[in-house]
Design a protein around this motif. Structure first.
Motif, short mmCIF file in Angstrom:
data_model
loop_
_atom_site.label_atom_id
_atom_site.label_comp_id
_atom_site.label_asym_id
_atom_site.label_seq_id
_atom_site.Cartn_x
_atom_site.Cartn_y
_atom_site.Cartn_z
N PRO A 367 0.85 -1.20 0.00
CA PRO A 367 0.00 0.00 0.00
C PRO A 367 0.88 1.25 0.00
N LEU A 368 0.47 2.27 -0.73
CA LEU A 368 1.33 3.44 -0.91
C LEU A 368 1.48 4.27 0.35
N ASP A 369 0.70 3.99 1.38
CA ASP A 369 0.89 4.68 2.65
C ASP A 369 1.77 3.89 3.61
N THR A 370 2.41 2.83 3.13
CA THR A 370 3.39 2.12 3.94
C THR A 370 4.56 3.06 4.23
N ARG A 563 -13.17 8.21 1.45
CA ARG A 563 -12.49 8.73 0.26
C ARG A 563 -11.24 7.91 -0.08
N ASN A 564 -10.90 6.92 0.74
CA ASN A 564 -9.70 6.11 0.55
C ASN A 564 -8.47 7.02 0.42
N ARG A 565 -8.28 7.86 1.42
CA ARG A 565 -7.18 8.82 1.38
C ARG A 565 -6.57 8.92 2.77
N VAL A 566 -5.23 9.07 2.81
CA VAL A 566 -4.50 9.16 4.06
C VAL A 566 -3.77 10.49 4.09
N GLU A 567 -3.83 11.16 5.23
CA GLU A 567 -3.10 12.42 5.41
C GLU A 567 -2.15 12.29 6.59
N ASP A 599 -3.77 3.47 -3.27
CA ASP A 599 -3.70 2.70 -4.52
C ASP A 599 -3.44 3.57 -5.74
N ASP A 600 -3.04 4.84 -5.53
CA ASP A 600 -2.85 5.74 -6.68
C ASP A 600 -1.61 6.60 -6.48
N PRO A 601 -0.50 6.29 -7.16
CA PRO A 601 0.73 7.06 -6.95
C PRO A 601 0.62 8.51 -7.44
#
Length: 665
Positions: A367-370, A563-567, A599-601
């Motif tokens: 996952p891109l927030d790793t 929204r499947n978003r991490v801040e 999931d979106d770079p």
């Protein structure tokens, strides 16, 4: 140490050959004109009047009392110095430094010998100036610095784009947009301020135009020609900082001319750094200067080439005020013997021969927030800026572990990984972490490394990955000094993301590892002596200023599931602090947010907002600096804005908007 009386010159103008006047603060032994003394010079853009005043006032009075003058000069366009800064470690900056060294050496109070020191920017440029061989420069002390500006600074790391690059560009925009102090420069302060605001560059624009290790980064990288440094260098770093590799690289490159000291510290001077134990920097520095600047036989040339603190299984914590461990020394440093671990038939890290040649594939797409527990690239406080419990990031990683250790294992140096990997895309990033697994499962990060696979063979000439083909890769992780205790396990964690520390490539196809090819080389401590390193006598050396408003620190992760978003959010507010002697009150507030969809770079974004203010009873100024970075598949999109206020009335505004093509990242 002696206790000679001294005086402080709050602002000394030094006129350069081009007519620009730079501002210096000088600590001078009172009888120096009758009995000339050596001088120590520090050259920074961080504002002697307020920015570095606390740390300057913790050190230079001690030097002066020991008969060593201190000369702290602001780079052009900073503090009270005239002109406008033109970048980091530029030819102009380094030429100015050489000119200043000659000016200092020619003063009637100077014995003709000058030392240069500093942490971070000042640690960088003192090594770079040493390579230019100004005649009066006799020795340097470089703390938390680098010898390789591309791979070991705040911009790129092994071809990966560090998020700290935006953070640092915003920081410098804020620092350079601040006004000089009218109490020192008089009525011209407003004209000087307007010139800075009008002409200061936004550094990120230049940095993004050099995404590979070209001549821009080779300039100032003393590793290009270590032999150019002919004077002694004491090189210091901390394991909790991003600049931990330099002491080892310096002594390997400079040989006996360099001495290394590595403690458990964040990005601070060793006499007030955390985590403890600290080191008596004043005593060490005075012995260093007395030997090389006045030829006293203090014995520093006989110091071990390497002194290092071996961390003894510290645990991640909300705050790490002190780390367990012990000091070791090596009289002569050489590259350590590697203990080799491979993946055995049960999928564990183990000593012994590698598996047979058959490919044992393991596919990974993190996952891109790793990476949210990675902490800051360079740490200023021993709190959440340091790497936290790695179990959160390990959940998105491919992990391999040793069996429970039956004896303590001690390491010092750079871990090295070799393996074969393939990907179906042209780009991929890799992150590798060496982790200490405590008996209760707590996971302490020991070392990490990152690599843009397009840079696997060359940082100067990257090339796309051959799609679907296995290639040989070698990764060198950051140096460490660490004891894995009996009853613990050693874990290797691999991920294709390490956000927000590094930014993702334009596509995210994942990678396939050949597990059978994986080799982990751990640097054995080897022959050494246990030593003690003297701690400072003063446990609280920084001066106390008057607090007019409280400080604040916040650091957290917000996950929007709808929204499947991490801040990732940061707040660092110094509060308003007044210098009791000058009446100048200053405040800095940094607000920073990084955002990504796991999931979106191409969803990655960063936004920084700095507020800086300075005030007296009848005067106040403030700047608001904003900077942002976003990405498309082909371009980096950057923007910035500076707004300035005098007495809460807007007096200036300037904006930048730029699109810069992505170059193999």
């Amino acid at each position: 140490m002696s206790n000679r009386p001294f005086s402080v010159i709050e602002n000394q103008w030094i006129t350069l050959a081009d007519g620009t006047r730079l501002a210096a603060r000088i600590w001078l032994p009172d009888d120096a004109e009758l009995n000339p003394v050596p001088a120590v010079f520090e050259f920074l853009p961080y504002r002697k009047r307020d920015g570095t005043a606390p740390r300057d006032e913790s050190t230079y009075p001690v030097f002066a009392a020991a008969g060593i003058a201190g000369v702290r000069v602001d780079i052009r366009g900073s503090g009270e110095s005239e002109g406008v800064i033109d970048g980091e470690y530029t030819p102009l900056e380094l030429a100015n430094a050489c000119e200043l060294i000659a000016w200092i050496a020619a003063r009637p109070w100077c014995n003709g010998s000058v030392g240069m020191m500093g942490i971070s920017w000042g640690g960088f440029n003192c090594l770079q100036v040493a390579a230019m061989k100004p005649p009066a420069l006799k020795a340097v002390i470089s703390i938390a610095s680098t010898v390789d500006r591309y791979n070991d600074d705040i911009h790129y790391k092994n071809g990966c784009h560090l998020s700290a690059q935006l953070s640092w560009a915003a920081t410098m925009l804020a620092y350079q947009s601040r006004s000089p102090d009218p109490a020192l420069v008089g009525d011209k302060w407003r004209d000087m301020w307007m010139t800075r605001l009008r002409d200061e560059p936004f550094f990120l624009e230049e940095w993004l135009q050099h995404q590979r290790r070209d001549e821009f980064w080779q300039h100032g990288s003393v590793c290009e020609a270590f032999d150019n440094i002919e004077i002694p260098a004491l090189v210091i770093a901390g394991w909790a900082d991003g600049y931990r590799n330099t002491p080892i690289k310096a002594i390997e490159g400079m040989g006996s001319k360099a001495k290394a000291l590595i403690g458990p510290w964040v990005h601070k001077y060793p006499h007030f750094a955390f985590p403890k134990p600290r080191a008596d920097f004043h005593g060490e520095a005075i012995a260093w200067w007395n030997r090389w600047l006045r030829d006293e036989q203090t014995g520093v040339e006989h110091w071990p080439q390497m002194r290092a603190y071996i961390l003894d299984a510290p645990r991640p914590a909300v705050r790490r005020d002190a780390d367990p461990g012990f000091w070791v020394s090596k009289d002569s440093w050489s590259k350590p013997e590697q203990q080799l671990l491979h993946i055995d038939a049960d999928g564990r890290l183990a000593e012994g021969p590698a598996l047979a040649n058959a490919v044992r594939p393991a596919y990974l797409r993190s996952p891109l927030d790793t990476g949210i527990m990675a902490g800051e690239y360079f740490t200023l406080k021993p709190d959440a800026e340091m790497a936290g419990d790695q179990r959160i990031d390990d959940a998105g990683s491919l992990v391999f572990e040793t069996p429970v250790l039956e004896e303590d294992r001690d390491y010092l140096g750079e871990p090295v990984l070799t393996f074969r990997v393939s990907t179906k895309g042209a780009f991929a990033n890799l992150a590798a972490r060496l982790v200490d697994i405590h008996p209760d499962g707590t996971a302490t990060r020991v070392s990490f490394g990152v690599l843009n696979l397009a840079h696997r063979n060359s940082y100067a000439k990257p090339e796309a990955m051959p799609q679907g083909e296995f290639v040989e890769v070698r990764m060198v992780l950051d140096a460490c000094g660490y004891r894995f205790r009996r009853g613990h396990r050693i874990r290797l964690s691999l991920s294709t993301a390490y956000w927000p520390l590094i930014l993702p490539p334009p596509s995210d196809p994942g990678v396939t590892f050949d597990q059978g090819s994986l080799t982990v080389g751990l640097p054995l401590l080897g022959s050494h002596r246990r030593i003690s390193v003297k701690e400072p006598e003063n446990p609280d050396p920084l001066p106390k200023y008057i607090s007019r408003s409280p400080s604040a620190t916040q650091r957290g992760v917000y996950r929007d599931l709808t929204r499947n978003r991490v801040e990732y959010r940061i707040l660092e507010d110094t509060g308003l602090n007044e210098h009791p002697a000058t009446g100048l009150a200053t405040r800095e507030c940094r607000r920073e947010t990084w955002s990504i969809a796991p999931d979106d770079p191409l969803s990655v974004s960063g936004n920084c907002h700095w507020t800086t203010e300075a005030r007296r009873t009848d005067w106040s100024v403030r700047t608001e600096c904003r900077a942002s970075l976003r990405a498309t598949e082909t371009d980096w999109l950057l923007s910035a804005r500076v707004t300035a206020f005098e007495d809460d009335r807007q007096v200036f505004e300037k904006s930048w908007e730029k699109k810069i093509a992505r170059d193999f990242m």
